[in-house]
Design a protein around this motif. Structure first.
Motif, PDB file in Angstrom:
ATOM      1  N   PHE A 178      36.121  39.957  42.507  1.00 48.78           N
ATOM      2  CA  PHE A 178      34.590  40.368  41.851  1.00 48.78           C
ATOM      3  C   PHE A 178      34.816  41.203  40.525  1.00 48.78           C
ATOM      4  O   PHE A 178      35.559  42.062  40.428  1.00 48.78           O
ATOM      5  N   ILE A 179      34.036  40.840  39.785  1.00 50.08           N
ATOM      6  CA  ILE A 179      33.882  41.161  38.538  1.00 50.08           C
ATOM      7  C   ILE A 179      32.258  41.951  38.228  1.00 50.08           C
ATOM      8  O   ILE A 179      31.453  41.238  38.161  1.00 50.08           O
ATOM      9  N   PHE A 180      32.312  43.287  38.041  1.00 45.71           N
ATOM     10  CA  PHE A 180      30.985  43.947  37.778  1.00 45.71           C
ATOM     11  C   PHE A 180      30.927  44.034  36.194  1.00 45.71           C
ATOM     12  O   PHE A 180      31.997  44.464  35.639  1.00 45.71           O
ATOM     13  N   CYS A 181      29.795  43.457  35.789  1.00 39.24           N
ATOM     14  CA  CYS A 181      29.868  43.354  34.240  1.00 39.24           C
ATOM     15  C   CYS A 181      28.464  43.892  33.824  1.00 39.24           C
ATOM     16  O   CYS A 181      27.374  43.792  34.386  1.00 39.24           O
ATOM     17  N   GLU A 182      28.369  44.580  32.708  1.00 36.43           N
ATOM     18  CA  GLU A 182      27.164  45.241  32.054  1.00 36.43           C
ATOM     19  C   GLU A 182      26.159  44.208  32.059  1.00 36.43           C
ATOM     20  O   GLU A 182      24.800  44.468  32.218  1.00 36.43           O
ATOM     21  N   ASN A 183      26.580  43.098  31.257  1.00 35.40           N
ATOM     22  CA  ASN A 183      25.493  41.843  31.201  1.00 35.40           C
ATOM     23  C   ASN A 183      26.277  40.754  31.434  1.00 35.40           C
ATOM     24  O   ASN A 183      27.458  40.360  30.772  1.00 35.40           O
ATOM     25  N   THR A 184      26.018  40.034  32.574  1.00 36.69           N
ATOM     26  CA  THR A 184      26.871  38.911  33.189  1.00 36.69           C
ATOM     27  C   THR A 184      27.157  37.769  32.189  1.00 36.69           C
ATOM     28  O   THR A 184      28.097  36.811  31.890  1.00 36.69           O
ATOM     29  N   LEU A 185      25.939  37.727  31.189  1.00 31.91           N
ATOM     30  CA  LEU A 185      26.017  36.524  30.285  1.00 31.91           C
ATOM     31  C   LEU A 185      26.859  36.816  28.809  1.00 31.91           C
ATOM     32  O   LEU A 185      27.846  35.964  28.730  1.00 31.91           O
ATOM     33  N   ASN A 186      27.023  37.869  28.750  1.00 28.94           N
ATOM     34  CA  ASN A 186      28.011  38.367  27.660  1.00 28.94           C
ATOM     35  C   ASN A 186      29.183  38.443  28.039  1.00 28.94           C
ATOM     36  O   ASN A 186      30.221  37.754  27.375  1.00 28.94           O
ATOM     37  N   SER A 187      29.667  38.710  29.211  1.00 28.02           N
ATOM     38  CA  SER A 187      30.885  38.792  29.942  1.00 28.02           C
ATOM     39  C   SER A 187      31.410  37.379  30.079  1.00 28.02           C
ATOM     40  O   SER A 187      32.578  36.905  29.851  1.00 28.02           O
ATOM     41  N   GLN A 188      30.562  36.356  30.394  1.00 25.85           N
ATOM     42  CA  GLN A 188      31.023  35.049  30.923  1.00 25.85           C
ATOM     43  C   GLN A 188      31.411  34.702  29.669  1.00 25.85           C
ATOM     44  O   GLN A 188      32.459  33.877  29.654  1.00 25.85           O
ATOM     45  N   LYS A 189      30.993  34.945  28.238  1.00 22.98           N
ATOM     46  CA  LYS A 189      31.692  34.306  27.196  1.00 22.98           C
ATOM     47  C   LYS A 189      33.054  34.649  27.082  1.00 22.98           C
ATOM     48  O   LYS A 189      33.954  33.736  26.746  1.00 22.98           O
ATOM     49  N   LEU A 190      33.230  35.791  27.421  1.00 21.65           N
ATOM     50  CA  LEU A 190      34.941  36.202  27.107  1.00 21.65           C
ATOM     51  C   LEU A 190      35.575  35.661  28.299  1.00 21.65           C
ATOM     52  O   LEU A 190      36.654  35.269  28.063  1.00 21.65           O
ATOM     53  N   LEU A 191      34.871  35.709  29.639  1.00 25.74           N
ATOM     54  CA  LEU A 191      35.781  34.895  30.503  1.00 25.74           C
ATOM     55  C   LEU A 191      35.885  33.613  30.461  1.00 25.74           C
ATOM     56  O   LEU A 191      37.238  33.062  30.610  1.00 25.74           O
ATOM     57  N   PHE A 195      36.086  31.911  27.306  1.00 27.23           N
ATOM     58  CA  PHE A 195      37.162  32.006  26.257  1.00 27.23           C
ATOM     59  C   PHE A 195      38.736  32.147  26.878  1.00 27.23           C
ATOM     60  O   PHE A 195      39.544  31.469  26.248  1.00 27.23           O
ATOM     61  N   TYR A 196      38.659  32.860  27.942  1.00 22.69           N
ATOM     62  CA  TYR A 196      40.110  32.931  28.427  1.00 22.69           C
ATOM     63  C   TYR A 196      40.287  32.199  29.853  1.00 22.69           C
ATOM     64  O   TYR A 196      41.210  32.383  30.446  1.00 22.69           O
ATOM     65  N   GLN A 197      39.285  31.327  30.126  1.00 25.77           N
ATOM     66  CA  GLN A 197      39.635  30.460  31.096  1.00 25.77           C
ATOM     67  C   GLN A 197      39.617  30.869  32.571  1.00 25.77           C
ATOM     68  O   GLN A 197      40.343  30.688  33.224  1.00 25.77           O
ATOM     69  N   ILE A 198      38.723  32.342  32.774  1.00 23.36           N
ATOM     70  CA  ILE A 198      38.806  33.082  33.789  1.00 23.36           C
ATOM     71  C   ILE A 198      37.759  32.560  34.784  1.00 23.36           C
ATOM     72  O   ILE A 198      36.512  32.563  34.459  1.00 23.36           O
ATOM     73  N   LYS A 199      38.064  32.010  35.564  1.00 22.15           N
ATOM     74  CA  LYS A 199      37.039  31.330  36.724  1.00 22.15           C
ATOM     75  C   LYS A 199      36.945  31.470  37.863  1.00 22.15           C
ATOM     76  O   LYS A 199      36.244  31.179  38.775  1.00 22.15           O
ATOM     77  N   GLU A 227      45.584  39.606  33.061  1.00 23.70           N
ATOM     78  CA  GLU A 227      46.281  39.328  34.466  1.00 23.70           C
ATOM     79  C   GLU A 227      45.313  39.817  35.542  1.00 23.70           C
ATOM     80  O   GLU A 227      44.979  39.178  36.549  1.00 23.70           O
ATOM     81  N   ILE A 228      44.595  40.855  35.177  1.00 23.38           N
ATOM     82  CA  ILE A 228      43.818  41.630  36.235  1.00 23.38           C
ATOM     83  C   ILE A 228      42.809  40.870  36.501  1.00 23.38           C
ATOM     84  O   ILE A 228      42.188  40.643  37.586  1.00 23.38           O
ATOM     85  N   LEU A 229      41.942  40.606  35.447  1.00 18.26           N
ATOM     86  CA  LEU A 229      40.724  39.701  35.495  1.00 18.26           C
ATOM     87  C   LEU A 229      40.927  38.442  36.260  1.00 18.26           C
ATOM     88  O   LEU A 229      40.129  37.834  36.696  1.00 18.26           O
ATOM     89  N   LYS A 230      42.222  37.856  36.011  1.00 20.94           N
ATOM     90  CA  LYS A 230      42.256  36.575  36.712  1.00 20.94           C
ATOM     91  C   LYS A 230      42.579  36.688  38.226  1.00 20.94           C
ATOM     92  O   LYS A 230      42.264  35.925  38.925  1.00 20.94           O
ATOM     93  N   LYS A 231      42.975  37.843  38.734  1.00 20.93           N
ATOM     94  CA  LYS A 231      43.248  38.166  40.098  1.00 20.93           C
ATOM     95  C   LYS A 231      42.228  38.431  40.813  1.00 20.93           C
ATOM     96  O   LYS A 231      42.314  38.540  42.104  1.00 20.93           O
ATOM     97  N   VAL A 232      41.409  39.377  40.123  1.00 12.46           N
ATOM     98  CA  VAL A 232      40.278  40.057  40.991  1.00 12.46           C
ATOM     99  C   VAL A 232      39.277  39.205  41.751  1.00 12.46           C
ATOM    100  O   VAL A 232      38.936  38.095  41.129  1.00 12.46           O
TER     101      VAL A 232
END
Ligand code: SAM
Length: 277
Positions: A31-44, A46-50, A24-29
């Motif tokens: 900006f997302i700060f990620c350790e590795n944007t490519l890795n996190s993009q896979k998770l995002l 998967f959950y269609q967070i765009k 819920e929070i990832l969908k509404k923020v």
């Protein structure tokens, strides 16, 4: 400022291990700060967070970009995620949260998976207390001091280990345990080849394919020899303190004292202690 900084735990393998609140929070923020944007993009993905813009925040840039994090907070809510598990636990985020607290930013942790708690909850060990020491210290002296300090009042010592170093680490700790002492290793948690296994260090070392990401759990009650080693190390250090020798001479003397310590380990230790340049 009313915008918030969310510190969000993400899966350590199985992508389904994420809380509804985290999603819920990832969908509404904004900006997302990620350790590795490519890795996190896979998770995002998967959950269609765009909706959010991603920035990289890792151990090498964390201090440098704290102002950027603050700037982004002026524009909207931000989240921090890492490659696996709970941020700040042997992962980036400590400097950022520390800094944001000094700026009175509201930091909201969103709990979820961590390899420590996952390993413990599947271990079958009876315990009251544990000490998590992150990644084990490669300096043998420091490890001995840690074991010595913890063994009297903590039941378990837990640490993380990578596939590259697991064999060296098991060899190192085998010096301080009886051969038949059982320890726990938990590897590839939540993944296809998950294994949580009680085994002697000797049997583990005989195993050929120690692959994967590891959590190691050591019972403290069987630690051996530490007082003896500790005593010897203290004596050695006192002895060296009174000397003014060139490094080669120190190495020669030191080797007479202890065959367990390798020359380069000793060299680094002495460098740290500023006994040699
Ligand atoms: N922040 C993470 C957490 O909360 O667990 C830990 C990050 S740390 C950089 C990475 C280490 O955690 C790995 O080297 C491994 O020791 C451990 N780890 C992470 N995922 C794991 C898994 N699925 N199974 C076993 N250990 C894991």
């Amino acid at each position: 400022m009313s915008n918030k900084f969310y510190v969000i735990a993400t899966p350590i393998g199985n992508l389904s291990d994420i809380s509804l609140r985290a999603l819920e929070i990832l969908k509404k923020v904004k900006f997302i700060f990620c350790e590795n944007t490519l890795n996190s993009q896979k998770l995002l993905n998967f959950y269609q967070i765009k909706n959010s813009k991603l920035y990289s925040l890792h151990k090498f840039n964390e201090i440098k970009i704290k102002e950027l994090v603050y700037q982004k907070l002026l524009e909207g809510d931000c989240a921090l995620i890492t490659d696996a598990g709970t941020p700040l636990i042997s992962d980036p985020g400590q400097f950022t949260v520390n800094y944001l607290k000094t700026k009175n930013i509201e930091v909201i942790p969103i709990p979820g998976p961590s390899a420590i708690t996952t390993a413990l909850s599947g271990s079958g060990i009876i315990f009251n207390s544990f000490a998590f020491i992150g990644f084990i210290d490669r300096k043998e002296e420091k490890l001995i001091l840690q074991l010595e300090n913890l063994k009297n009042f903590i039941d378990l010592i837990i640490f993380y280990e990578s596939p590259k170093r697991i064999v060296d680490t098991l060899n190192l700790i085998s010096k301080y345990y009886q051969e038949d002492t059982e320890i726990i290793i938990a590897r590839e948690l939540t993944k296809k080849f998950e294994e949580i296994k009680k085994s002697t260090i000797k049997d583990l070392l005989n195993q050929k394919n120690l692959k994967g990401e590891f959590v190691v759990i050591l019972p403290t009650k069987n630690i051996l020899n530490i007082e003896k080693d500790l005593d010897r190390i203290k004596k050695r250090l006192n002895f060296l303190q009174n000397l003014n020798l060139k490094d080669q001479q120190i190495l020669k003397i030191y080797n007479l004292f202890d065959s367990k310590i390798k020359k380069n380990q000793l060299y680094n230790l002495l460098k740290q202690e500023k006994k040699i340049k």
